[in-house]
Design a protein around this motif. Structure first.
Motif, PDB file in Angstrom:
ATOM      1  N   ASN A  22       0.693  -1.352   0.549  1.00 30.38           N
ATOM      2  CA  ASN A  22       0.222   0.053   0.366  1.00 30.38           C
ATOM      3  C   ASN A  22       0.651   1.625  -0.162  1.00 30.38           C
ATOM      4  OD1 ASN A  22      -2.852  -1.402   0.166  1.00 30.38           O
ATOM      5  ND2 ASN A  22      -2.573  -1.315   2.145  1.00 30.38           N
ATOM      6  N   ALA A  23       1.937   1.630   0.657  1.00 27.32           N
ATOM      7  CA  ALA A  23       2.811   2.814   0.728  1.00 27.32           C
ATOM      8  C   ALA A  23       3.560   2.216  -0.571  1.00 27.32           C
ATOM      9  CB  ALA A  23       4.149   2.497   1.902  1.00 27.32           C
ATOM     10  N   GLY A  24       3.799   1.225  -1.056  1.00 34.33           N
ATOM     11  CA  GLY A  24       4.432   1.319  -2.730  1.00 34.33           C
ATOM     12  C   GLY A  24       6.032   1.388  -2.269  1.00 34.33           C
ATOM     13  N   ILE A  25       6.292   0.541  -1.389  1.00 36.28           N
ATOM     14  CA  ILE A  25       7.115   0.497  -1.752  1.00 36.28           C
ATOM     15  C   ILE A  25       8.072  -0.770  -1.550  1.00 36.28           C
ATOM     16  CG2 ILE A  25       8.950   0.330   0.487  1.00 36.28           C
ATOM     17  CD1 ILE A  25       7.827   1.783   2.329  1.00 36.28           C
ATOM     18  N   THR A  26       9.491  -1.190  -2.214  1.00 28.91           N
ATOM     19  CA  THR A  26       9.328  -2.797  -2.909  1.00 28.91           C
ATOM     20  C   THR A  26      10.023  -3.599  -1.354  1.00 28.91           C
ATOM     21  OG1 THR A  26      11.773  -2.156  -3.578  1.00 28.91           O
ATOM     22  CG2 THR A  26       9.972  -1.847  -4.895  1.00 28.91           C
ATOM     23  N   VAL A  27      10.425  -4.736  -1.653  1.00 30.26           N
ATOM     24  CA  VAL A  27      11.354  -5.286  -0.496  1.00 30.26           C
ATOM     25  C   VAL A  27      12.627  -4.832  -0.461  1.00 30.26           C
ATOM     26  CG1 VAL A  27      12.400  -7.327   0.181  1.00 30.26           C
ATOM     27  CG2 VAL A  27       9.592  -7.687  -0.812  1.00 30.26           C
ATOM     28  N   ARG A  28      12.663  -4.507  -1.376  1.00 29.08           N
ATOM     29  CA  ARG A  28      14.503  -4.144  -2.008  1.00 29.08           C
ATOM     30  C   ARG A  28      14.490  -3.047  -1.389  1.00 29.08           C
ATOM     31  NH1 ARG A  28      19.230  -6.152  -3.605  1.00 29.08           N
ATOM     32  NH2 ARG A  28      18.499  -7.126  -5.713  1.00 29.08           N
ATOM     33  N   GLY A  35      19.700  -1.433   5.754  1.00 29.95           N
ATOM     34  CA  GLY A  35      20.672  -1.942   5.232  1.00 29.95           C
ATOM     35  C   GLY A  35      21.401  -2.978   5.494  1.00 29.95           C
ATOM     36  N   PHE A  36      20.215  -3.691   5.311  1.00 32.61           N
ATOM     37  CA  PHE A  36      20.219  -5.330   5.574  1.00 32.61           C
ATOM     38  C   PHE A  36      21.300  -5.814   4.404  1.00 32.61           C
ATOM     39  CE2 PHE A  36      16.140  -6.024   7.776  1.00 32.61           C
ATOM     40  CZ  PHE A  36      16.763  -5.926   8.260  1.00 32.61           C
ATOM     41  N   ARG A  37      22.148  -6.775   4.391  1.00 34.44           N
ATOM     42  CA  ARG A  37      22.715  -7.515   2.682  1.00 34.44           C
ATOM     43  C   ARG A  37      22.323  -8.308   1.661  1.00 34.44           C
ATOM     44  NH1 ARG A  37      28.482  -9.445   4.537  1.00 34.44           N
ATOM     45  NH2 ARG A  37      28.285  -9.075   2.139  1.00 34.44           N
ATOM     46  N   THR A  38      20.982  -8.921   2.745  1.00 36.54           N
ATOM     47  CA  THR A  38      19.897  -9.000   1.602  1.00 36.54           C
ATOM     48  C   THR A  38      18.271  -9.557   1.911  1.00 36.54           C
ATOM     49  OG1 THR A  38      19.902 -11.528   3.565  1.00 36.54           O
ATOM     50  CG2 THR A  38      21.958 -11.697   1.888  1.00 36.54           C
ATOM     51  N   PRO A  39      17.204  -9.761   1.461  1.00 39.20           N
ATOM     52  CA  PRO A  39      16.323  -9.354   1.630  1.00 39.20           C
ATOM     53  C   PRO A  39      15.288 -10.532   2.991  1.00 39.20           C
ATOM     54  CG  PRO A  39      16.683 -10.206  -0.122  1.00 39.20           C
ATOM     55  CD  PRO A  39      17.764 -10.228  -0.225  1.00 39.20           C
ATOM     56  N   GLN A  40      15.947 -11.254   3.420  1.00 41.24           N
ATOM     57  CA  GLN A  40      15.734 -12.474   3.945  1.00 41.24           C
ATOM     58  C   GLN A  40      14.990 -12.217   4.701  1.00 41.24           C
ATOM     59  OE1 GLN A  40      15.571 -15.548   1.705  1.00 41.24           O
ATOM     60  NE2 GLN A  40      16.794 -14.119   0.481  1.00 41.24           N
ATOM     61  N   ALA A  49       7.466 -16.138   9.744  1.00 37.60           N
ATOM     62  CA  ALA A  49       8.393 -16.541  10.167  1.00 37.60           C
ATOM     63  C   ALA A  49       9.384 -15.642  11.121  1.00 37.60           C
ATOM     64  CB  ALA A  49       8.856 -17.754   8.738  1.00 37.60           C
ATOM     65  N   ALA A  50       9.179 -14.669  11.130  1.00 37.55           N
ATOM     66  CA  ALA A  50      10.110 -14.003  11.890  1.00 37.55           C
ATOM     67  C   ALA A  50       8.940 -12.679  12.206  1.00 37.55           C
ATOM     68  CB  ALA A  50      11.479 -13.820  11.914  1.00 37.55           C
ATOM     69  N   LEU A  51       9.795 -11.952  13.793  1.00 40.60           N
ATOM     70  CA  LEU A  51       9.327 -10.687  13.661  1.00 40.60           C
ATOM     71  C   LEU A  51      10.252  -9.735  14.122  1.00 40.60           C
ATOM     72  CD1 LEU A  51       6.776 -11.036  16.910  1.00 40.60           C
ATOM     73  CD2 LEU A  51       6.083 -10.541  14.558  1.00 40.60           C
ATOM     74  N   PRO A  52      10.103  -8.502  13.327  1.00 38.03           N
ATOM     75  CA  PRO A  52      11.036  -7.246  13.146  1.00 38.03           C
ATOM     76  C   PRO A  52      11.808  -7.096  15.018  1.00 38.03           C
ATOM     77  CG  PRO A  52       8.871  -6.739  12.381  1.00 38.03           C
ATOM     78  CD  PRO A  52       8.271  -8.463  12.429  1.00 38.03           C
ATOM     79  N   THR A  53      12.592  -6.345  15.338  1.00 39.29           N
ATOM     80  CA  THR A  53      12.619  -6.262  16.795  1.00 39.29           C
ATOM     81  C   THR A  53      12.297  -5.417  17.158  1.00 39.29           C
ATOM     82  OG1 THR A  53      15.061  -5.139  15.765  1.00 39.29           O
ATOM     83  CG2 THR A  53      15.416  -7.393  16.668  1.00 39.29           C
ATOM     84  N   VAL A  54      12.346  -4.842  18.602  1.00 42.78           N
ATOM     85  CA  VAL A  54      11.775  -2.878  18.255  1.00 42.78           C
ATOM     86  C   VAL A  54      12.340  -2.458  18.056  1.00 42.78           C
ATOM     87  CG1 VAL A  54      11.312  -1.750  20.420  1.00 42.78           C
ATOM     88  CG2 VAL A  54      10.772  -4.205  21.236  1.00 42.78           C
ATOM     89  N   ASP A  55      13.703  -2.130  17.675  1.00 41.05           N
ATOM     90  CA  ASP A  55      13.606  -1.048  17.273  1.00 41.05           C
ATOM     91  C   ASP A  55      13.644  -1.172  15.511  1.00 41.05           C
ATOM     92  OD1 ASP A  55      15.602  -0.345  18.782  1.00 41.05           O
ATOM     93  OD2 ASP A  55      17.255  -1.094  18.384  1.00 41.05           O
ATOM     94  N   ASN A  56      13.855  -2.046  14.546  1.00 39.68           N
ATOM     95  CA  ASN A  56      13.239  -2.333  13.069  1.00 39.68           C
ATOM     96  C   ASN A  56      11.059  -2.200  13.044  1.00 39.68           C
ATOM     97  OD1 ASN A  56      15.692  -3.211  12.126  1.00 39.68           O
ATOM     98  ND2 ASN A  56      14.697  -5.204  13.015  1.00 39.68           N
ATOM     99  N   LEU A  57      10.903  -2.027  14.166  1.00 37.79           N
ATOM    100  CA  LEU A  57       9.348  -1.536  14.216  1.00 37.79           C
ATOM    101  C   LEU A  57       9.379  -0.695  14.399  1.00 37.79           C
ATOM    102  CD1 LEU A  57       7.541  -4.154  16.995  1.00 37.79           C
ATOM    103  CD2 LEU A  57       7.328  -4.276  14.397  1.00 37.79           C
ATOM    104  N   VAL A  58       9.644   0.446  14.969  1.00 41.50           N
ATOM    105  CA  VAL A  58      10.168   1.594  14.750  1.00 41.50           C
ATOM    106  C   VAL A  58      10.724   2.589  13.810  1.00 41.50           C
ATOM    107  CG1 VAL A  58      11.427   3.958  15.229  1.00 41.50           C
ATOM    108  CG2 VAL A  58      10.826   2.476  17.059  1.00 41.50           C
TER     109      VAL A  58
END
Length: 78
Positions: A22-28, A35-40, A49-58
């Motif tokens: 909805n935000a028009g943002i790609t995974v890339r 700043g992730f090396r891969t999109p995994q 399969a996993a949840l973002p950390t609190v910092d990543n949620l922000v």
């Protein structure tokens, strides 16, 4: 009977994917914002399969321009 609340990982993952689209943002683009090396990690979030950390949620809430509460799906457990 006492019910606890817990984050529904699968529903939250679907929600992350929906909000991202909805935000028009790609995974890339998200990968680059974090700043992730891969999109995994992002794919794991979207699959539930996993949840973002609190910092990543922000960061995710800022990128998607929503509140953290709008990202997480909480449900009752027995």
């Amino acid at each position: 009977m006492f019910c606890m609340l817990a984050v529904d990982m699968a529903a939250t993952g679907k929600n992350i994917e929906r909000l991202r689209k909805n935000a028009g943002i790609t995974v890339r683009e998200l990968q680059e914002m974090f700043g992730f090396r891969t999109p995994q990690a992002i794919y794991k979030w979207q699959r539930g399969a996993a949840l973002p950390t609190v910092d990543n949620l922000v960061v995710l809430s800022a990128a998607l321009q929503v509140k953290i509460d709008d990202i997480l799906v909480v449900g009752k457990t027995a």
